[in-house]
Each structure stands twice: as C-alpha cells, then as structure tokens.
Design a protein around this motif. Structure first.
Motif, mmCIF file in Angstrom:
data_model
loop_
_atom_site.group_PDB
_atom_site.id
_atom_site.type_symbol
_atom_site.label_atom_id
_atom_site.label_comp_id
_atom_site.label_asym_id
_atom_site.label_seq_id
_atom_site.Cartn_x
_atom_site.Cartn_y
_atom_site.Cartn_z
ATOM 1 N N ASP A 1 -1.303 62.911 -23.732
ATOM 2 C CA ASP A 1 -2.680 62.873 -24.235
ATOM 3 C C ASP A 1 -3.672 63.452 -23.231
ATOM 4 O OD1 ASP A 1 -1.833 61.690 -26.592
ATOM 5 O OD2 ASP A 1 -2.057 59.671 -25.778
ATOM 6 N N LYS A 2 -3.240 63.615 -21.989
ATOM 7 C CA LYS A 2 -4.048 64.199 -20.918
ATOM 8 C C LYS A 2 -5.413 63.500 -20.763
ATOM 9 C CE LYS A 2 -1.741 68.433 -20.526
ATOM 10 N NZ LYS A 2 -0.476 68.141 -20.032
ATOM 11 N N VAL A 3 -5.384 62.193 -20.638
ATOM 12 C CA VAL A 3 -6.589 61.400 -20.416
ATOM 13 C C VAL A 3 -6.652 61.077 -18.925
ATOM 14 C CG1 VAL A 3 -7.792 59.276 -21.021
ATOM 15 C CG2 VAL A 3 -6.387 60.427 -22.727
ATOM 16 N N THR A 4 -7.807 61.307 -18.313
ATOM 17 C CA THR A 4 -7.935 61.063 -16.876
ATOM 18 C C THR A 4 -8.069 59.570 -16.587
ATOM 19 O OG1 THR A 4 -10.342 61.255 -16.912
ATOM 20 C CG2 THR A 4 -9.096 63.287 -16.551
ATOM 21 N N ASN A 5 -7.774 59.214 -15.356
ATOM 22 C CA ASN A 5 -7.919 57.813 -14.937
ATOM 23 C C ASN A 5 -9.364 57.351 -15.039
ATOM 24 O OD1 ASN A 5 -5.222 57.724 -14.395
ATOM 25 N ND2 ASN A 5 -5.446 57.957 -12.185
ATOM 26 N N LYS A 6 -10.275 58.256 -14.715
ATOM 27 C CA LYS A 6 -11.701 57.917 -14.785
ATOM 28 C C LYS A 6 -12.094 57.560 -16.220
ATOM 29 C CE LYS A 6 -16.205 59.694 -13.495
ATOM 30 N NZ LYS A 6 -16.958 60.822 -12.948
ATOM 31 N N ASP A 7 -11.600 58.333 -17.178
ATOM 32 C CA ASP A 7 -11.898 58.042 -18.587
ATOM 33 C C ASP A 7 -11.333 56.693 -19.012
ATOM 34 O OD1 ASP A 7 -13.255 60.413 -18.910
ATOM 35 O OD2 ASP A 7 -11.527 61.493 -19.706
ATOM 36 N N ILE A 8 -10.138 56.384 -18.552
ATOM 37 C CA ILE A 8 -9.512 55.107 -18.910
ATOM 38 C C ILE A 8 -10.307 53.947 -18.337
ATOM 39 C CG2 ILE A 8 -7.458 53.684 -18.569
ATOM 40 C CD1 ILE A 8 -5.867 56.309 -18.704
ATOM 41 N N LEU A 9 -10.740 54.079 -17.080
ATOM 42 C CA LEU A 9 -11.530 53.015 -16.456
ATOM 43 C C LEU A 9 -12.878 52.847 -17.156
ATOM 44 C CD1 LEU A 9 -10.742 53.616 -12.691
ATOM 45 C CD2 LEU A 9 -9.960 51.735 -14.120
ATOM 46 N N GLU A 10 -13.479 53.954 -17.599
ATOM 47 C CA GLU A 10 -14.747 53.863 -18.328
ATOM 48 C C GLU A 10 -14.551 53.175 -19.672
ATOM 49 O OE1 GLU A 10 -16.368 57.793 -18.614
ATOM 50 O OE2 GLU A 10 -16.912 57.849 -16.497
ATOM 51 N N THR B 1 -12.264 50.970 -20.473
ATOM 52 C CA THR B 1 -11.960 49.550 -20.309
ATOM 53 C C THR B 1 -13.080 48.789 -19.612
ATOM 54 O OG1 THR B 1 -10.819 50.004 -18.220
ATOM 55 C CG2 THR B 1 -9.470 49.931 -20.227
ATOM 56 N N GLY B 2 -13.966 49.500 -18.921
ATOM 57 C CA GLY B 2 -15.057 48.834 -18.218
ATOM 58 C C GLY B 2 -14.634 48.218 -16.896
ATOM 59 N N LEU B 3 -13.502 48.647 -16.363
ATOM 60 C CA LEU B 3 -13.001 48.114 -15.097
ATOM 61 C C LEU B 3 -13.445 48.990 -13.931
ATOM 62 C CD1 LEU B 3 -9.355 47.248 -16.175
ATOM 63 C CD2 LEU B 3 -11.229 45.666 -15.782
ATOM 64 N N PRO B 4 -13.665 48.393 -12.759
ATOM 65 C CA PRO B 4 -14.029 49.196 -11.586
ATOM 66 C C PRO B 4 -12.801 49.899 -11.011
ATOM 67 C CG PRO B 4 -13.911 46.897 -10.996
ATOM 68 C CD PRO B 4 -13.690 46.966 -12.473
ATOM 69 N N SER B 5 -13.044 50.977 -10.276
ATOM 70 C CA SER B 5 -11.940 51.701 -9.642
ATOM 71 C C SER B 5 -11.443 50.924 -8.420
ATOM 72 C CB SER B 5 -12.402 53.094 -9.218
ATOM 73 O OG SER B 5 -13.357 52.994 -8.193
ATOM 74 N N MET B 6 -10.299 51.303 -7.917
ATOM 75 C CA MET B 6 -9.734 50.634 -6.745
ATOM 76 C C MET B 6 -10.636 50.852 -5.531
ATOM 77 S SD MET B 6 -7.413 48.670 -5.724
ATOM 78 C CE MET B 6 -6.190 48.702 -6.984
ATOM 79 N N GLU B 7 -11.217 52.037 -5.422
ATOM 80 C CA GLU B 7 -12.128 52.338 -4.326
ATOM 81 C C GLU B 7 -13.335 51.399 -4.364
ATOM 82 O OE1 GLU B 7 -14.477 56.206 -2.505
ATOM 83 O OE2 GLU B 7 -13.838 56.215 -4.588
ATOM 84 N N ASP B 8 -13.849 51.170 -5.555
ATOM 85 C CA ASP B 8 -14.977 50.266 -5.736
ATOM 86 C C ASP B 8 -14.620 48.841 -5.303
ATOM 87 O OD1 ASP B 8 -17.566 50.773 -6.429
ATOM 88 O OD2 ASP B 8 -17.364 49.966 -8.459
ATOM 89 N N LEU B 9 -13.445 48.393 -5.688
ATOM 90 C CA LEU B 9 -13.009 47.044 -5.317
ATOM 91 C C LEU B 9 -12.889 46.894 -3.801
ATOM 92 C CD1 LEU B 9 -10.272 46.376 -8.025
ATOM 93 C CD2 LEU B 9 -12.547 45.360 -7.873
ATOM 94 N N LEU B 10 -12.342 47.915 -3.143
ATOM 95 C CA LEU B 10 -12.198 47.857 -1.689
ATOM 96 C C LEU B 10 -13.553 47.863 -0.992
ATOM 97 C CD1 LEU B 10 -9.144 50.228 -1.176
ATOM 98 C CD2 LEU B 10 -9.214 47.756 -0.919
ATOM 99 N N MET B 11 -14.498 48.656 -1.516
ATOM 100 C CA MET B 11 -15.844 48.668 -0.938
ATOM 101 C C MET B 11 -16.487 47.292 -1.045
ATOM 102 S SD MET B 11 -17.670 52.147 -2.090
ATOM 103 C CE MET B 11 -17.038 53.751 -1.713
ATOM 104 N N ARG B 12 -16.350 46.652 -2.190
ATOM 105 C CA ARG B 12 -16.926 45.321 -2.382
ATOM 106 C C ARG B 12 -16.327 44.315 -1.413
ATOM 107 N NH1 ARG B 12 -16.803 44.516 -8.888
ATOM 108 N NH2 ARG B 12 -17.968 46.380 -9.418
ATOM 109 N N LYS B 13 -15.006 44.367 -1.232
ATOM 110 C CA LYS B 13 -14.353 43.425 -0.318
ATOM 111 C C LYS B 13 -14.817 43.650 1.117
ATOM 112 C CE LYS B 13 -10.232 42.264 -2.854
ATOM 113 N NZ LYS B 13 -10.165 40.817 -2.735
ATOM 114 N N ASN B 14 -14.943 44.919 1.520
ATOM 115 C CA ASN B 14 -15.415 45.214 2.880
ATOM 116 C C ASN B 14 -16.843 44.735 3.085
ATOM 117 O OD1 ASN B 14 -13.091 46.331 3.874
ATOM 118 N ND2 ASN B 14 -13.663 48.424 3.395
#
Length: 99
Positions: free
Chosen positions: A15-24, A26-39
C-alpha cells in the motif's frame, strides 16, 4: 510498534503508506517525540534537585583539564537537552546553568 499498527489497520507494505501517515491516522506520537519528552521530564526532575546531589553535579560538571579525542565530540546529555529545547522553542531562562 509500526508493524503492529500496520496489522491492526490492515495495511500491507504494497500500500506504500509512510510511517508518518500511520502515526497521524492513529494520533500516536513518534518514538523521537517520546524520547524528547522523557529527556525533558528527567531534566526537570534534575533541576528541582539540590546541587549537592550527584546527578546534578554530573549534569553541571565541566572538565578543568584534559583533552578530548579528535573529530566530532560525542554529545553530552546537556547538549541533547539544549537541542531539544531549541527544537521545541522553549525558553532557557530557568536553565541558565546549562552551559
């Protein structure tokens, strides 16, 4: 995580759907976002600690002598925090000790 989201949403690799599209979708944050929040959460915790605690001493420690290897220096924790604060446009007034 992405593999599980793909299977839940019944999307195949064809289907060639990007990860960014999937996260948008589902409304979930990216892994980078989660790590920034934890730091940032850990840094906030460190800032509330007294300066005689070992963790804050390590954060604000500066080498008085010695040298670093040639090439690009490794990032320290406070360098990554400064980068995160700059990316998120957070004022560093309260973090003046981070040099």
């Amino acid at each position: 995580m992405m593999r599980h989201l793909l299977s839940i949403m019944r999307i195949t690799w064809m289907d060639k759907v990007t990860n960014k599209d999937i996260l948008e979708r589902t409304g979930l944050p990216s892994m980078e976002d989660l790590l920034m929040r934890k730091n940032l959460r850990w840094t906030e915790y460190l800032m509330r600690m007294s300066l005689d605690r070992l963790a804050t001493q390590i954060l604000f420690y500066q080498l008085s002598s010695g040298h670093r290897k040639k090439g690009r220096p490794r990032l320290r924790f406070k360098d990554t925090i400064k980068r995160i604060l700059k990316l998120r446009d957070i004022k560093t007034d309260s973090l003046t000790s981070l040099s």
